[in-house]
Structures are given as structure tokens and as C-alpha cells.
Design a protein around this motif. Structure first.
Motif, PDB file in Angstrom:
ATOM      1  N   PHE A  22      41.167  45.871  40.828  1.00  6.57           N
ATOM      2  CA  PHE A  22      42.183  46.899  40.613  1.00  6.57           C
ATOM      3  C   PHE A  22      42.370  47.726  41.882  1.00  6.57           C
ATOM      4  O   PHE A  22      43.429  48.257  42.149  1.00  6.57           O
ATOM      5  CB  PHE A  22      41.778  47.788  39.438  1.00  6.57           C
ATOM      6  N   ASP A  23      41.306  47.855  42.647  1.00  8.45           N
ATOM      7  CA  ASP A  23      41.338  48.451  43.980  1.00  8.45           C
ATOM      8  C   ASP A  23      40.042  48.028  44.673  1.00  8.45           C
ATOM      9  O   ASP A  23      39.311  47.197  44.165  1.00  8.45           O
ATOM     10  CB  ASP A  23      41.487  49.985  43.932  1.00  8.45           C
ATOM     11  N   GLU A  24      39.756  48.598  45.841  1.00  7.34           N
ATOM     12  CA  GLU A  24      38.579  48.168  46.598  1.00  7.34           C
ATOM     13  C   GLU A  24      37.271  48.480  45.872  1.00  7.34           C
ATOM     14  O   GLU A  24      36.270  47.797  46.061  1.00  7.34           O
ATOM     15  CB  GLU A  24      38.582  48.838  47.973  1.00  7.34           C
ATOM     16  N   GLU A  25      37.268  49.505  45.023  1.00  7.44           N
ATOM     17  CA  GLU A  25      36.029  49.927  44.365  1.00  7.44           C
ATOM     18  C   GLU A  25      35.867  49.346  42.966  1.00  7.44           C
ATOM     19  O   GLU A  25      34.749  49.143  42.505  1.00  7.44           O
ATOM     20  CB  GLU A  25      35.975  51.458  44.293  1.00  7.44           C
ATOM     21  N   ASN A  26      36.968  49.088  42.277  1.00  8.52           N
ATOM     22  CA  ASN A  26      36.901  48.621  40.887  1.00  8.52           C
ATOM     23  C   ASN A  26      37.218  47.139  40.795  1.00  8.52           C
ATOM     24  O   ASN A  26      38.376  46.728  40.856  1.00  8.52           O
ATOM     25  CB  ASN A  26      37.884  49.429  40.022  1.00  8.52           C
ATOM     26  N   GLN A  27      36.152  46.345  40.666  1.00  9.62           N
ATOM     27  CA  GLN A  27      36.279  44.901  40.522  1.00  9.62           C
ATOM     28  C   GLN A  27      35.497  44.458  39.290  1.00  9.62           C
ATOM     29  O   GLN A  27      34.373  44.886  39.075  1.00  9.62           O
ATOM     30  CB  GLN A  27      35.761  44.186  41.765  1.00  9.62           C
ATOM     31  N   VAL A  28      36.117  43.589  38.485  1.00 15.34           N
ATOM     32  CA  VAL A  28      35.511  43.175  37.219  1.00 15.34           C
ATOM     33  C   VAL A  28      35.521  41.657  37.116  1.00 15.34           C
ATOM     34  O   VAL A  28      36.541  41.011  37.365  1.00 15.34           O
ATOM     35  CB  VAL A  28      36.295  43.762  36.017  1.00 15.34           C
TER      36      VAL A  28
ATOM     37  N   VAL B  44      36.834  34.575  37.168  1.00 13.99           N
ATOM     38  CA  VAL B  44      37.627  35.160  38.253  1.00 13.99           C
ATOM     39  C   VAL B  44      37.235  36.630  38.406  1.00 13.99           C
ATOM     40  O   VAL B  44      36.649  37.232  37.504  1.00 13.99           O
ATOM     41  CB  VAL B  44      39.145  35.053  37.977  1.00 13.99           C
ATOM     42  N   THR B  45      37.553  37.197  39.548  1.00 12.17           N
ATOM     43  CA  THR B  45      37.307  38.615  39.797  1.00 12.17           C
ATOM     44  C   THR B  45      38.633  39.353  39.793  1.00 12.17           C
ATOM     45  O   THR B  45      39.519  39.045  40.588  1.00 12.17           O
ATOM     46  CB  THR B  45      36.620  38.830  41.161  1.00 12.17           C
ATOM     47  N   ALA B  46      38.774  40.300  38.882  1.00 12.78           N
ATOM     48  CA  ALA B  46      39.972  41.136  38.826  1.00 12.78           C
ATOM     49  C   ALA B  46      39.708  42.381  39.666  1.00 12.78           C
ATOM     50  O   ALA B  46      38.772  43.131  39.393  1.00 12.78           O
ATOM     51  CB  ALA B  46      40.290  41.512  37.388  1.00 12.78           C
TER      52      ALA B  46
END
Length: 201
Positions: A179-185, A175-177
Motif C-alpha cells: 500500500f506504501d513503503e511501510e505497509n506490505q501484506v 503475493v505481496t500487496a
């Protein structure tokens, strides 16, 4: 009906059927929205509050004295690195990790090893707690927390979702977490546990 009339009727019927078969469908399609199906994936998203769980270790001052930070916050260091000096005493870390001068008081209670004991009641308590606190940076007394080392190898994201989401968030799924538009993990679902009317992912 004469031969001439028969030919006229045949031609008229031909024109009518041609219009019904070829012209009318094309005209009616103008008002129909269409799209071209492409290969891909169907995204399913949920917005929820989560707890980040990671292995952390706080270091207390062994004696009183002035705190002098020898390492920058956020720096990744090896074991046995000189992090802080308290008075005449140098303090070293025991493990590899990232230096932090903040703590929340839950470092010794919850980690990657004790993550299965987390429940929604703790989550509510965590939100109502005092939150992040600064480690001592001026003069420290013995027992004061002066720095923390964060294990940067494996972090967990724990959240509670509706039970019906169990079919979506299955163990082993990526899955992709966000946190905002720029920070995806990118993360992997490790465990899904039923807790009351919800699931803990």
C-alpha cells in the motif's frame, strides 16, 4: 633459413600466440560488465487500484436519543460488548470484530460471500460514490447508523489487470500487496476470473 633464424621466428610466434590467447582476452574483459548470479526470485510488480472487501455489519439506532460511544474506534471486541448508548438504550454487537464509526453504504451489498459478483462496472461506480461517511455521533434518529463491526479474520483485495497477467497471478500463489513503503501484506491469490479483456484477481 638458418637454425638461428628458425629459433628467433619460433620465439616470436610463441610470444604472438601467447598474447592472443592470454593477454588480449583479459584486457578486453575490462570493458565488459559482469555480475555473479545468485539464488533468489524474480519480482514482477503491477500498480493498480483495488477494492478491499471484508465482512462488515452496521448497527442502526432503534430509537431517537443522544449517542454516547462506550468503545474506542479501532478496538477489537468480543461479541455482546456494550458499544454505544442511544438515549436510554444500550447497543451491543453480535460478533467479534473491530469497532468503526465510519461506513460507505456497501456493507450489506458486498462481503466475502458475495465477492464473485464484483465486476469492473461496480468498481467505477464505487469510485464515483460519495465514499466514506461518518456514523452519527450527536443526536440520532431511529434508523441512523451509529457504529459498524468489521470482521478482522479475512480480508480480500480485488483488482482488475490485463489478461496477459493471468500467467503471473495464478491461483494459490503468494503475493505481496504494497500500500506504501511501510505497509506490505502477504496475501494469497484465491481466484482469477476472466472478465472481458481483463482478469479479476
Amino acid at each position: 633459413i638458418t637454425t638461428k633464424q628458425g629459433i628467433v621466428i619460433f620465439v616470436l610466434l610463441f610470444i604472438i600466440f601467447y598474447a592472443l590467447i592470454y593477454v588480449v582476452p583479459k584486457v578486453s574483459d575490462i570493458f565488459t560488465q559482469t555480475y555473479i548470479a545468485e539464488y533468489g526470485t524474480l519480482d514482477v510488480s503491477r500498480e493498480t487500484e483495488c477494492i478491499i472487501v471484508r465482512n462488515e455489519k452496521t448497527y442502526d439506532a432503534k430509537s431517537s436519543g443522544k449517542v454516547e460511544r462506550e468503545t474506542e474506534a479501532g478496538e477489537l471486541i468480543k461479541a455482546n460488548h456494550h458499544v454505544v448508548s442511544v438515549g436510554q438504550s444500550a447497543m451491543y454487537n453480535e460478533e467479534i470484530g473491530v469497532v468503526s464509526y465510519y461506513y460507505d453504504g456497501f456493507e450489506k451489498k458486498y462481503s466475502g460471500e458475495t465477492i464473485d459478483s464484483l465486476n469492473k462496472d461496480f468498481f467505477d461506480t464505487f469510485k464515483e460514490s460519495a465514499g466514506v461517511q461518518k456514523a452519527v455521533s450527536g443526536n440520532a434518529e431511529a434508523g441512523n447508523i451509529v457504529f459498524k463491526i468489521i470482521d478482522n479474520t479475512k480480508w480480500y483485495l480485488v483488482c482488475w489487470l490485463d489478461a496477459e497477467d493471468q500467467e503471473v497471478f495464478t491461483e494459490g500463489r503468494t503475493v505481496t500487496a504494497s500500500f506504501d513503503e511501510e505497509n506490505q501484506v502477504l496475501m494469497e491469490v484465491e481466484r482469477v476470473t476472466k472478465q472481458g479483456k481483463e482478469i479479476r484477481v
